[in-house]
Design an enzyme around this catalytic site. Structure first.
Site, PDB file in Angstrom:
ATOM      1  CG  HIS A   1       7.942 -11.229   5.334  1.00  0.00           C
ATOM      2  ND1 HIS A   1       9.135 -11.090   6.018  1.00  0.00           N
ATOM      3  CD2 HIS A   1       8.100 -10.570   4.165  1.00  0.00           C
ATOM      4  CE1 HIS A   1       9.971 -10.384   5.271  1.00  0.00           C
ATOM      5  NE2 HIS A   1       9.370 -10.054   4.154  1.00  0.00           N
TER       6      HIS A   1
ATOM      7  CG  HIS B   1      10.629  -2.824   1.620  1.00  0.00           C
ATOM      8  ND1 HIS B   1       9.908  -2.710   2.789  1.00  0.00           N
ATOM      9  CD2 HIS B   1      10.491  -4.107   1.209  1.00  0.00           C
ATOM     10  CE1 HIS B   1       9.358  -3.890   3.073  1.00  0.00           C
ATOM     11  NE2 HIS B   1       9.684  -4.749   2.129  1.00  0.00           N
TER      12      HIS B   1
ATOM     13  CG  HIS C   1       7.205  -5.990  -1.622  1.00  0.00           C
ATOM     14  ND1 HIS C   1       6.169  -6.258  -0.756  1.00  0.00           N
ATOM     15  CD2 HIS C   1       8.342  -6.138  -0.891  1.00  0.00           C
ATOM     16  CE1 HIS C   1       6.661  -6.549   0.439  1.00  0.00           C
ATOM     17  NE2 HIS C   1       7.979  -6.489   0.389  1.00  0.00           N
ATOM     18  CD  GLU C   2      11.774  -6.789  -2.275  1.00  0.00           C
ATOM     19  OE1 GLU C   2      12.147  -6.090  -1.301  1.00  0.00           O
ATOM     20  OE2 GLU C   2      11.201  -7.876  -2.109  1.00  0.00           O
TER      21      GLU C   2
ATOM     22  CG  ASP D   1       9.107 -12.798   9.096  1.00  0.00           C
ATOM     23  OD1 ASP D   1       9.930 -12.199   8.377  1.00  0.00           O
ATOM     24  OD2 ASP D   1       7.873 -12.717   8.940  1.00  0.00           O
TER      25      ASP D   1
ATOM     26  CE1 TYR E   1      10.589  -5.270   6.771  1.00  0.00           C
ATOM     27  CE2 TYR E   1      12.244  -6.825   7.499  1.00  0.00           C
ATOM     28  CZ  TYR E   1      11.200  -6.495   6.668  1.00  0.00           C
ATOM     29  OH  TYR E   1      10.779  -7.391   5.711  1.00  0.00           O
TER      30      TYR E   1
ATOM     31  CD  GLU F   1       7.686  -7.173   4.111  1.00  0.00           C
ATOM     32  OE1 GLU F   1       6.989  -7.617   3.191  1.00  0.00           O
ATOM     33  OE2 GLU F   1       8.859  -6.821   3.946  1.00  0.00           O
TER      34      GLU F   1
HETATM   35 ZN   LIG Z   1       9.317  -6.771   1.907  1.00  0.00          ZN
END
Ligand SMILES: [Zn+2]
Length: 268
Positions: free
Chosen positions: A188, A90, A86-87, A183, A101, A110
């Protein structure tokens, strides 16, 4: 601590990150013929043991950063392949998107990181869409936390319900879209909506998620018509158009994409 080709260290977090970065790199190369994060051989740099009992992981624009977890909410974040992938993803979104974002475009950022994280996990286990659990971060909840994972793409809103962690707030339909200033405008949280759509598309097409649903998603991300401020609906329409370009507008892929977005309340 460990450069490419070097052997095991005596630090679990280092070795987990090393292995998971390697698996993710292999996935991108073998499935999408992509050469690393920037498609130009960028080295995969990661920092572990960030902060003190830090309950998170992030892409900082140039590298991946992982906490060890507090032991109350999360354990070592490097334990999870889907979190590492996932990271790293990005980074891919940053080079191919880039989706801002904030708000819906942030939730799409996300979503794409989650979908690719799930695909890498499924690819490493050779699991079909039907066999997979579609969970993100199932390995990182601290002992005693009531839950299955950080997020569920199959059933957004059901990943955890716990005294310390709270309740999973992800919606699975536009009717339940969460308007919030927290957020970055719920990036998220509302990512549950496109996550669910991707799950539905993958299940409708059957087989491995990365083969057709994943190719359509990845090609949508790389499409020059994708705007940095894209809304869910704009993204869904481009996703549908790309499915038609790849597999024919009358193909079952195109129909599955339309139905997947419809299931979450978005007309393409
Ligand atoms: Zn993320």
């Amino acid at each position: 601590m460990r450069r490419e080709g070097q052997g095991l260290t005596d630090d679990l977090a280092v070795d987990e990150a090393y292995d998971h970065f390697g698996t993710t790199w292999d996935f991108y190369f073998e499935v999408f013929a992509r050469n690393s994060i920037n498609n130009a051989g960028m080295s995969l740099d990661g920092v572990v043991h960030f902060g003190e009992g830090f309950d998170n992981a992030f892409w900082d624009g140039a590298q991946m950063v992982f906490g060890d977890g507090s032991g109350l909410r999360f354990t070592r974040l490097t334990r999870s392949l889907s979190v590492c992938a996932h990271e790293l993803s990005h980074g891919v979104v940053q080079f191919d998107g880039p989706l801002i974002y904030q708000g819906e475009s942030g939730a799409l950022n996300e979503h794409i990181a989650d979908a690719l994280g799930a695909m890498v996990d499924q690819w490493s286990k050779k699991q079909s869409a039907e066999e997979a659990d579609w969970l993100i971060g199932s390995e990182i909840l601290a002992p005693g936390v009531t839950g299955k994972a950080l997020r569920s793409m199959k059933a957004p809103g059901t990943a955890f319900d716990d005294d310390v962690l709270g309740r999973d707030q992800q919606p699975a339909h536009m009717d339940d879209f969460v308007r919030t200033a927290r957020d970055h405008g719920g990036v998220h949280i509302n990512s549950g909506i496109p996550n669910k759509a991707f799950y539905e598309i993958s299940i409708a097409l059957g087989g491995f998620s990365w083969e057709r649903a994943g190719r359509i998603l990845y090609t949508t991300l790389g499409n020059p018509q994708l705007r940095p401020t894209s809304t869910f609906r704009q993204f869904a329409r481009l996703n549908h158009r790309v499915a038609g370009q790849l597999y024919g507008p009358a193909g079952r892929e195109s129909a599955a994409v339309e139905a997947g977005w419809k299931a979450v309340g978005i007309q393409v």
